[in-house]
Design a protein around this motif. Structure first.
Motif, PDB file in Angstrom:
ATOM      1  N   LYS A 102       0.741  -1.058  -0.005  1.00 39.87           N
ATOM      2  CA  LYS A 102      -0.079   0.161   0.123  1.00 39.87           C
ATOM      3  C   LYS A 102       0.890   1.203  -0.221  1.00 39.87           C
ATOM      4  O   LYS A 102       1.827   1.524   0.742  1.00 39.87           O
ATOM      5  CB  LYS A 102      -0.936   0.074   1.148  1.00 39.87           C
ATOM      6  CG  LYS A 102      -0.077   0.218   2.569  1.00 39.87           C
ATOM      7  CD  LYS A 102      -0.970   0.077   3.699  1.00 39.87           C
ATOM      8  CE  LYS A 102       0.013   0.500   5.066  1.00 39.87           C
ATOM      9  NZ  LYS A 102      -0.911   0.226   6.370  1.00 39.87           N
ATOM     10  N   SER A 131       6.271  -4.205  10.626  1.00 44.35           N
ATOM     11  CA  SER A 131       7.678  -3.754  10.504  1.00 44.35           C
ATOM     12  C   SER A 131       8.441  -3.677  11.891  1.00 44.35           C
ATOM     13  O   SER A 131       9.398  -4.102  12.304  1.00 44.35           O
ATOM     14  CB  SER A 131       8.052  -2.699   9.689  1.00 44.35           C
ATOM     15  OG  SER A 131       7.583  -2.704   8.531  1.00 44.35           O
ATOM     16  N   SER A 183       7.019  -1.154   5.542  1.00 49.62           N
ATOM     17  CA  SER A 183       8.053  -0.164   5.393  1.00 49.62           C
ATOM     18  C   SER A 183       9.495  -0.995   5.357  1.00 49.62           C
ATOM     19  O   SER A 183      10.325  -0.526   4.863  1.00 49.62           O
ATOM     20  CB  SER A 183       7.866   0.970   6.526  1.00 49.62           C
ATOM     21  OG  SER A 183       7.696   0.471   7.581  1.00 49.62           O
TER      22      SER A 183
HETATM   23  C1  LIG Z   1       0.281  -0.695   6.679  1.00 50.14           C
HETATM   24  C2  LIG Z   1       0.004  -1.897   7.341  1.00 50.14           C
HETATM   25  C3  LIG Z   1       0.988  -3.015   7.810  1.00 50.14           C
HETATM   26  C4  LIG Z   1       2.554  -2.689   7.500  1.00 50.14           C
HETATM   27  O1  LIG Z   1       2.973  -1.637   8.369  1.00 50.14           O
HETATM   28  P1  LIG Z   1       4.519  -1.515   8.379  1.00 50.14           P
HETATM   29  O2  LIG Z   1       4.704  -0.682   9.568  1.00 50.14           O
HETATM   30  O3  LIG Z   1       4.804  -0.485   7.053  1.00 50.14           O
HETATM   31  O4  LIG Z   1       5.196  -2.659   8.033  1.00 50.14           O
HETATM   32  C5  LIG Z   1       0.603  -4.014   8.295  1.00 50.14           C
HETATM   33  N1  LIG Z   1      -0.788  -4.528   8.651  1.00 50.14           N
HETATM   34  C6  LIG Z   1      -1.798  -3.616   8.501  1.00 50.14           C
HETATM   35  C7  LIG Z   1      -3.103  -3.969   8.805  1.00 50.14           C
HETATM   36  C8  LIG Z   1      -1.532  -2.347   7.701  1.00 50.14           C
HETATM   37  O5  LIG Z   1      -2.577  -1.625   7.377  1.00 50.14           O
END
Ligand SMILES: *Cc1c(COP(=O)(O)O)cnc(C)c1O
Length: 225
Positions: free
Chosen positions: A34, A196, A214
């Protein structure tokens, strides 16, 4: 502002390789794409990463169209799911991680049946109270399980949880453990736990899908939910 964080100087291939080595057997990487362009997903796919997580339907569909020439990718929907987007999610994702109510599950089952599809589904659980997140209270999930677990043609495969902000590592390990035990109790093999910032604890508690954005692709330009 915008100083590179730890790991920011590594290439995509180096990050994927490092995660691949760090994850134990049984824990798979869901690369959360995303907020990142289709070109980056393509780069990851060429390196062998096939499973991607998206949380905005329109954004995901546009990128899927751009990547239609690749071998089929394994798309997972992980965002908050609005009822009016349910049909598009069923059409465009093989796995849905974020079912947060019986009404939504029933709607997805009806639509999946109309579409002749049987998505794998995970139920989002709030293992600790969290005003910022949606999800089933464990008690309610257990109470509604006889209906939730039998919604043909959905394939119930697991539980998903997000640790509340501000938990320390020990608290996260405990709540991920609770989620794992609940999945065991319901006979569900998949636990979608860890992002992350907290995947090591999630993996220690039995995660089978770590959702990492990320940590794979770097910082997002925008921060969709
Ligand atoms: C955006 C998101 C992630 C990933 O987040 P990061 O901190 O970038 O790894 C994981 N799970 C959900 C539900 C998210 O919305």
């Amino acid at each position: 502002m915008n100083h590179p964080g730890p790991g920011e100087s590594l290439s995509l291939g180096q990050r994927l390789e490092a995660l691949g080595l760090a994850l134990p057997q049984g824990a798979r990487l869901l690369a959360v794409s995303k907020g990142h362009p289709a070109a980056l997903i393509r780069e990851a796919a060429v390196l062998g990463q096939m499973s991607f997580g998206e949380s905005r339907v329109q954004e995901a569909i546009a990128k899927q169209a751009e990547l239609a020439d690749l071998p089929p990718l394994d798309w997972h929907f992980i965002g908050r799911l609005q009822a009016n987007k349910a049909r598009q999610v069923v059409r465009h994702f093989g796995t849905i991680h974020s079912i947060d109510s019986l009404a939504l599950a029933q709607r997805l089952a009806r639509i999946a049946s109309e579409e002749g599809l049987s998505p794998r589904v995970l139920f989002q659980v709030k293992c600790r109270p969290d005003p910022n997140k949606t999800g089933f209270d464990p008690e309610l999930l257990l109470q509604q399980w006889p209906e939730l677990g039998a919604l043909q043609p959905l394939q119930p495969v697991g539980l998903m949880t997000i640790a509340p902000m501000g938990c320390n590592a020990q608290e996260r390990l405990a709540l991920f453990g609770d989620c794992s035990r609940l999945a065991d109790h319901l006979g569900l093999p998949e636990r979608s736990m860890g992002m992350s910032g907290d995947w090591p604890e999630a993996v220690a508690a039995g995660s089978t899908w770590v959702r990492i954005g990320s940590g794979v692709f770097g910082q997002r330009a925008t921060l969709p939910g």
